[in-house]
Motif scaffolding. Structure first.
Motif, short mmCIF file in Angstrom:
data_model
loop_
_atom_site.label_atom_id
_atom_site.label_comp_id
_atom_site.label_asym_id
_atom_site.label_seq_id
_atom_site.Cartn_x
_atom_site.Cartn_y
_atom_site.Cartn_z
N LEU A 192 5.21 23.10 3.01
CA LEU A 192 5.32 21.88 2.21
C LEU A 192 3.95 21.53 1.65
O LEU A 192 2.94 21.65 2.34
N ARG A 193 3.95 21.06 0.38
CA ARG A 193 2.68 20.67 -0.24
C ARG A 193 2.98 19.72 -1.39
O ARG A 193 3.97 19.91 -2.11
N PHE A 232 12.77 18.73 7.38
CA PHE A 232 12.22 18.28 6.09
C PHE A 232 13.06 17.15 5.49
O PHE A 232 12.59 16.39 4.65
N LEU A 266 11.66 13.43 5.67
CA LEU A 266 10.48 13.01 4.93
C LEU A 266 10.90 12.19 3.70
O LEU A 266 11.67 12.66 2.87
N MET A 283 1.43 21.83 4.82
CA MET A 283 2.00 21.89 6.15
C MET A 283 3.00 23.03 6.24
O MET A 283 3.88 23.17 5.39
N THR A 296 -3.06 15.19 5.21
CA THR A 296 -2.58 16.56 5.19
C THR A 296 -2.33 17.02 3.75
O THR A 296 -1.67 16.33 2.98
N TRP A 324 4.73 13.00 8.21
CA TRP A 324 3.64 13.67 7.48
C TRP A 324 2.31 13.04 7.88
O TRP A 324 2.05 11.88 7.59
N LEU A 373 6.75 16.08 -2.82
CA LEU A 373 6.56 17.31 -2.06
C LEU A 373 7.34 18.48 -2.67
O LEU A 373 8.47 18.33 -3.12
N LEU A 399 7.47 17.34 13.49
CA LEU A 399 7.64 16.74 12.17
C LEU A 399 8.62 15.57 12.25
O LEU A 399 8.38 14.50 11.66
N ARG A 428 9.49 11.37 0.80
CA ARG A 428 8.46 11.58 -0.21
C ARG A 428 9.07 12.28 -1.39
O ARG A 428 9.85 13.22 -1.25
#
Length: 245
Positions: free
Chosen positions: A239-240, A184, A187, A174, A171, A167, A192, A162, A189
């Protein structure tokens, strides 16, 4: 030829040990139990409790896990570590015959190298794998969520990957395992959501969930506190993007 059963024992709850695993433990003549080092006696104690609950009567043989040389590049470090573990299995077993059982945390086929290490033995034993409850199922059960979105795919990866790759495009979900560095946080983003858990299935289980930007500081703090208290930690997370079902 030695008969070697690699028995998945789940993520820390003795009640997660399957009936198949219990039968395999009862029929083993030798039970190989790893000791993970100072501060992790509770892991060895849990294995002994599982053996007792299963009614195992074989001879228990313990061995110490080696340390990895962090100065060596990653792949070479892991290969050397696996070689040394295999040597310690052989030394611990001596001239013991089979069937031999080795208790494996979680499931022997999911981000675990016990099968690879067993292939280093000479002669290569006749190997039986008894599946166990995985960190993936323990995590989603603890949070009461589905592993995947409707007809969606899930990427299962490591913290190292990762950090290196971010990411992946396309996807939806994850799951990250073997992440000692809270990857994490790399990232960038805002959409998420994270579901995190440590000591899954154990009495010490710790859970956190929420929008990543909001939950990340809580997870980092709780992870650090739990590791200090117990001396070790095993955790994973899913994660989504927010809003996917």
């Amino acid at each position: 030829m030695m008969e070697l059963s690699l028995i998945g024992i789940g993520t820390g709850n003795p009640e997660h040990v399957t009936l198949e695993a219990q039968r395999a433990l009862r029929t083993a003549r030798v039970l190989l139990v790893p000791r993970k080092g100072p501060g992790k006696d509770d892991l060895a104690d849990l294995r002994h409790r599982i053996l007792q609950d299963a009614g195992a009567t074989g001879r228990i043989v313990e061995f110490d896990y080696p340390e990895r040389d962090e100065a060596v590049p990653y792949r070479a470090r892991v290969m050397a570590w696996h070689d040394e573990i295999a040597r310690r299995w052989v030394a611990a077993l001596g001239h013991e015959g089979g069937p031999v059982a080795l208790l494996v945390w979680g499931d022997p086929s999911l981000y675990d190298s016990t099968l690879r290490i067993a292939q280093r033995l000479r002669p290569v034993p006749r190997i039986r794998v008894v599946p166990g409850i995985t960190a993936l199922s323990a995590l989603t059960a603890a949070h009461g969520i589905t592993f995947n979105t409707l007809a969606g795919a899930v990427t299962v990866t490591t913290g190292r990957r990762l950090r290196a790759h971010g990411w992946p495009d396309g996807t939806e979900s994850m799951v990250v395992m073997l992440d000692g560095e809270c990857s994490f946080t790399t990232l960038d983003r805002t959409d998420l959501r994270i579901w995190w858990g440590a000591y899954l299935g154990m009495a010490e289980q710790v859970l956190e969930a929420g929008i990543l930007a909001e939950a990340a500081p809580r997870i980092i703090a709780r992870r650090a506190e739990a590791r200090t208290r117990h001396g070790w930690i095993m955790d994973t997370y899913l994660l989504r993007p927010e809003g996917l079902e």
